[in-house]
Design a protein around this motif. Structure first.
Motif, mmCIF file in Angstrom:
data_model
loop_
_atom_site.group_PDB
_atom_site.id
_atom_site.type_symbol
_atom_site.label_atom_id
_atom_site.label_comp_id
_atom_site.label_asym_id
_atom_site.label_seq_id
_atom_site.Cartn_x
_atom_site.Cartn_y
_atom_site.Cartn_z
ATOM 1 N N ASP A 119 0.806 -1.215 0.000
ATOM 2 C CA ASP A 119 0.000 0.000 0.000
ATOM 3 C C ASP A 119 0.841 1.267 0.000
ATOM 4 N N ASN A 120 2.010 1.195 0.645
ATOM 5 C CA ASN A 120 2.847 2.384 0.757
ATOM 6 C C ASN A 120 3.943 2.428 -0.296
ATOM 7 N N VAL A 121 3.732 1.683 -1.373
ATOM 8 C CA VAL A 121 4.708 1.644 -2.464
ATOM 9 C C VAL A 121 4.022 2.160 -3.719
ATOM 10 N N SER A 122 4.662 3.078 -4.418
ATOM 11 C CA SER A 122 4.051 3.649 -5.619
ATOM 12 C C SER A 122 4.073 2.643 -6.764
ATOM 13 N N ASN A 123 3.208 2.868 -7.745
ATOM 14 C CA ASN A 123 3.154 1.972 -8.899
ATOM 15 C C ASN A 123 4.474 1.954 -9.671
ATOM 16 N N SER A 124 5.170 3.083 -9.669
ATOM 17 C CA SER A 124 6.439 3.151 -10.406
ATOM 18 C C SER A 124 7.510 2.259 -9.787
ATOM 19 N N GLN A 125 7.370 1.893 -8.523
ATOM 20 C CA GLN A 125 8.345 1.050 -7.841
ATOM 21 C C GLN A 125 7.976 -0.428 -7.887
ATOM 22 N N VAL A 127 6.954 -4.045 -9.787
ATOM 23 C CA VAL A 127 7.169 -4.790 -11.028
ATOM 24 C C VAL A 127 5.839 -5.112 -11.684
ATOM 25 N N PHE A 128 4.874 -5.539 -10.888
ATOM 26 C CA PHE A 128 3.524 -5.815 -11.361
ATOM 27 C C PHE A 128 2.590 -4.694 -10.914
ATOM 28 N N ILE A 129 1.873 -4.077 -11.872
ATOM 29 C CA ILE A 129 0.839 -3.097 -11.513
ATOM 30 C C ILE A 129 -0.442 -3.884 -11.241
ATOM 31 N N THR A 130 -0.559 -4.359 -10.046
ATOM 32 C CA THR A 130 -1.670 -5.224 -9.673
ATOM 33 C C THR A 130 -2.086 -4.912 -8.245
ATOM 34 N N PRO A 131 -3.362 -5.037 -7.924
ATOM 35 C CA PRO A 131 -3.785 -4.795 -6.544
ATOM 36 C C PRO A 131 -3.385 -5.915 -5.597
ATOM 37 N N PHE A 132 -2.976 -7.054 -6.163
ATOM 38 C CA PHE A 132 -2.546 -8.157 -5.313
ATOM 39 C C PHE A 132 -1.101 -7.940 -4.866
ATOM 40 N N MET A 133 -0.775 -8.498 -3.712
ATOM 41 C CA MET A 133 0.590 -8.397 -3.192
ATOM 42 C C MET A 133 1.458 -9.438 -3.898
ATOM 43 N N ALA A 134 1.681 -9.229 -5.199
ATOM 44 C CA ALA A 134 2.379 -10.207 -6.032
ATOM 45 C C ALA A 134 3.791 -9.735 -6.325
ATOM 46 N N LEU A 135 4.749 -10.654 -6.130
ATOM 47 C CA LEU A 135 6.157 -10.345 -6.345
ATOM 48 C C LEU A 135 6.768 -11.453 -7.197
ATOM 49 N N PRO A 136 7.425 -11.112 -8.322
ATOM 50 C CA PRO A 136 7.953 -12.143 -9.233
ATOM 51 C C PRO A 136 9.250 -12.769 -8.691
ATOM 52 N N LEU A 137 9.452 -14.014 -9.062
ATOM 53 C CA LEU A 137 10.687 -14.722 -8.735
ATOM 54 C C LEU A 137 11.589 -14.726 -9.960
ATOM 55 N N SER A 223 -8.874 -4.280 -0.577
ATOM 56 C CA SER A 223 -8.604 -5.159 -1.716
ATOM 57 C C SER A 223 -7.374 -4.734 -2.499
ATOM 58 N N GLY A 224 -6.841 -3.526 -2.227
ATOM 59 C CA GLY A 224 -5.679 -3.035 -2.947
ATOM 60 C C GLY A 224 -6.012 -2.287 -4.219
ATOM 61 N N TYR A 225 -7.252 -2.318 -4.667
ATOM 62 C CA TYR A 225 -7.628 -1.640 -5.906
ATOM 63 C C TYR A 225 -7.566 -0.126 -5.762
ATOM 64 N N GLY A 226 -7.818 0.369 -4.573
ATOM 65 C CA GLY A 226 -7.793 1.808 -4.370
ATOM 66 C C GLY A 226 -6.416 2.397 -4.614
ATOM 67 N N THR A 227 -5.392 1.796 -4.012
ATOM 68 C CA THR A 227 -4.042 2.326 -4.140
ATOM 69 C C THR A 227 -3.516 2.216 -5.563
ATOM 70 N N VAL A 228 -3.892 1.141 -6.247
ATOM 71 C CA VAL A 228 -3.346 0.891 -7.579
ATOM 72 C C VAL A 228 -4.073 1.693 -8.652
ATOM 73 N N TYR A 229 -5.436 1.802 -8.531
ATOM 74 C CA TYR A 229 -6.212 2.365 -9.624
ATOM 75 C C TYR A 229 -6.937 3.672 -9.276
ATOM 76 N N TRP A 231 -6.683 6.027 -6.202
ATOM 77 C CA TRP A 231 -5.914 7.166 -5.690
ATOM 78 C C TRP A 231 -4.397 6.879 -5.794
ATOM 79 N N ALA A 232 -3.999 6.297 -6.906
ATOM 80 C CA ALA A 232 -2.583 5.959 -7.100
ATOM 81 C C ALA A 232 -1.643 7.152 -6.913
ATOM 82 N N PRO A 233 -1.977 8.364 -7.415
ATOM 83 C CA PRO A 233 -1.054 9.504 -7.196
ATOM 84 C C PRO A 233 -0.913 9.873 -5.721
#
Length: 621
Positions: A119-125, A127-137, A223-229, A231-233
């Protein structure tokens, strides 16, 4: 990598309601599995990845394995080591966290490449622009050395899942489709209530709209959709947005419950207790903000006030039901079957990680949509109940008004009868005695001048007596109670012909109808008032009074050839007492009446009375 849904996936909206009992567990179980991890409790939060990987292996092996971890309020950042990763793909942390940094590397690599989300990480930081807490391996990941640093200060139950990338993408698209369908439905209900509030000027609908809207924002945050889509700024204010939405939900929810169960006939001070929660939330939130308290403390306070609102609302609704408030019954259904299960499911999922209905990531949206539906249905039922209550009150008011008017008219008729008898039997008899004495004085007097004066006085008194008899007859005709309706009306017509210049005619064809004495009197009074209006205001030369029976109804009409309705001020927008008297008498006999242009050019008044009402009508005392 932007994982936006393909256009064809929006067709899955039609499947959303079919998933009410299952969410998206089928996709979650395909090519995905829960991970276990070790909590590195003895590792300081400020330690780097090199220190953890290389200096604490013995301690890490001794840490117990777990597939879920409960994080308490005010927790410091901590490290975990993930176990059971089968290969490439991505790792999803559940639920939405403030921040997660994942440390992984390939088997042939020595450099750690951390990826971050939260939630406290901007979309620019991310890897995945997704509301899920997904991190690639990384490719050819070293599955024995995967670590994560967790930043989370509020209470949640942490778990982790390993996904194959295609399955995760498919799951995300389906989840997004379902969520957009549900949230769009909720938005439509909120807008509908806001518009209705403006149109009908009822704050209840506005309170419901505010409550639904604030819960919608809460859903977007969790759900994470708010931060991503949405009020992302302003991602850095996500926590502030969340506890503000909780505060608004408490405020609007309290106002909604208060306005919903408000009943003017039941005055209970207990319902004011519902505002304790929003008052405490406002005061405590303001104090914590002034004191620059950590956000988890403010958020916890708001959630505690929400729980207080839930408890106080339950008590007040139950109390109102016990005291016979029918509106509280309507509110109890959505409160019991939507809000209570929704809060229980949300608490189980976020705090303990237990999802008994397998609603997955859409649990809050399903319960929110259900609440919006049931509360809107409760509002519709309340409208019908209010309308029915208003109809009953109107009927009662009209009944009381009719009873009051009937009593007033009955009192007037009794007073008229009393005055008529007093004028005829009292004043009239006394004047008759005076005339007798004057006649005796005239007979005994020898002065011609005196005799002439006495005879003149006798004539004046005789004229007064005739006027008194006429007034007495007008106030209470002697034919009432002795002759039928037809003869009484004919008598009135003859009397009007003797008293004025208007030629009154009648056409009475009612036979020997049987009506009550009360109805007889009321109809005579109506005719008296109508012909009096004709004599005073119409400037007519002729007037026709007709009465007849048709289809078990008495038809009565008075028509003149006078100036008509335009110049007759008696029939203006504010009729006088006489017209009000006609209105009340006609209504008291269950009749109808109207006035307008007569066929002969003047004013016409037409009345209809049901015969059964005339035969059963009784005076109100």
């Amino acid at each position: 990598m932007d994982m936006t849904p393909k256009n064809g996936q929006w067709g899955l909206c039609c499947l959303a309601m079919l998933l009410l009992c299952g969410g998206s567990p089928a996709l979650a179980q395909q090519n995905s599995h829960m991970l276990q991890f070790r909590l590195l409790a003895d590792v300081p939060a400020e330690a780097g990845i090199e220190e953890i990987c290389c200096e604490n292996k013995s301690k890490m092996k001794q840490a117990p394995l777990t597939d879920s971890l409960r994080i308490a309020y005010g927790s410091e950042p901590f490290w975990v080591k993930l176990e059971g990763v089968s290969g490439e793909g991505l790792i999803q942390f559940t639920p939405i966290l403030d921040e997660v940094a994942l440390f992984a590397r390939g088997k042939e690599q020595s450099e750690w490449r951390p990826v971050r989300t939260g939630d406290n990480v901007s979309n620019s930081q991310k890897v995945f622009i997704t509301p899920f807490m997904a991190l690639p391996l990384p490719k050819d990941v070293d599955t024995d050395h995967i670590y994560a640093k967790i930043f989370q200060q509020t209470m949640v139950s942490l778990s982790a899942t390993h996904w194959a990338l295609p399955s995760f993408s498919e799951m995300q698209e389906t989840d997004r489709t379902i969520k957009m369908f549900l949230l769009g439905f909720v938005v439509a209900i909120a807008l509908y209530n806001a518009v209705v509030s403006i149109l009908v000027r009822d704050l209840l609908f506005l309170a419901n709209a505010g409550s639904v809207a604030s819960l919608l924002v809460t859903s977007l945050y969790l759900s994470g959709y708010g931060t991503v889509y949405v009020w992302a700024p302003f991602y850095s204010f996500s926590n502030e947005i969340f506890y503000t939405s909780v505060w608004l939900a408490v405020l609007c929810g309290a106002a909604f419950i208060f306005l919903f169960i408000r009943d003017s006939q039941i005055q209970l001070r207990s319902r004011q207790f519902i505002f304790l929660a929003p008052i405490l939330a406002t005061l405590a939130g303001a104090m914590l903000l002034i004191a620059v308290a950590p956000y988890w403390m403010i958020q916890g306070t708001m959630l505690a006030c929400a729980a207080l609102l839930f408890l106080s609302g339950s008590v007040i609704i139950g109390w109102e039901i016990i005291h016979g408030n029918s509106k509280a019954f309507l509110l109890a259904a959505p409160f019991t079957f939507a809000m209570v299960p929704g809060l229980i499911l949300l608490a189980l999922d976020k705090i303990t990680g237990f999802d008994p209905l397998h609603l997955g990531n859409n649990a809050l949206e399903f319960t929110l949509a259900l609440e919006a539906i049931l509360f809107s249905l409760a509002l519709a039922s309340r409208i019908r109940l209010t309308e029915e209550t208003n109809r009953k009150s109107t009927r009662k008011l009209l009944s009381e008004r009719a009873t009051s008017a009937a009593r007033s008219l009955a009192a007037q008729d009794r007073e008229r009868q009393r005055l008529s008898e007093e004028l005829h039997d009292g004043v009239g008899q006394e004047l008759l005695v005076v005339v007798g004495r004057l006649k005796r004085l005239t007979a005994n007097s020898r002065n011609d001048k005196t005799v002439g004066s006495l005879r003149e006085i006798c004539e004046i008194i005789s004229n007064i007596m005739r006027k008194l008899r006429r007034i007495s007859h007008d106030m209470h005709p002697a034919t009432i109670g002795h002759l039928g309706l037809a003869e009484t009306i004919r008598g009135l017509v003859e009397q009007m012909n003797l008293a004025g210049s208007i030629d009154f005619k009648h056409c009475i064809d009612v036979g020997e109808i049987q009506i009550s004495q009360h109805a007889h009197l009321q109809i005579v009074r109506i005719v008296q008032e109508c012909v009096a209006n004709v004599a005073k205001h119409s400037k007519a030369r002729k007037c026709l009074i007709t009465a007849g029976i048709r289809n078990d109804r008495l038809l009565l009409s008075i028509e003149d050839d006078g100036v008509g309705i335009e110049q007759n001020k008696k029939f203006g927008p504010e009729p006088g007492l006489g017209m009000n008297s006609i209105e009340e008498r006609v209504r008291g006999l269950n009749g109808t009446w109207r006035y307008g242009h007569a066929a002969v050019g003047g004013l016409g008044t037409w009345m209809e009375f049901p015969m059964d009402a005339l035969s059963q009508s009784e005076a109100v005392t």
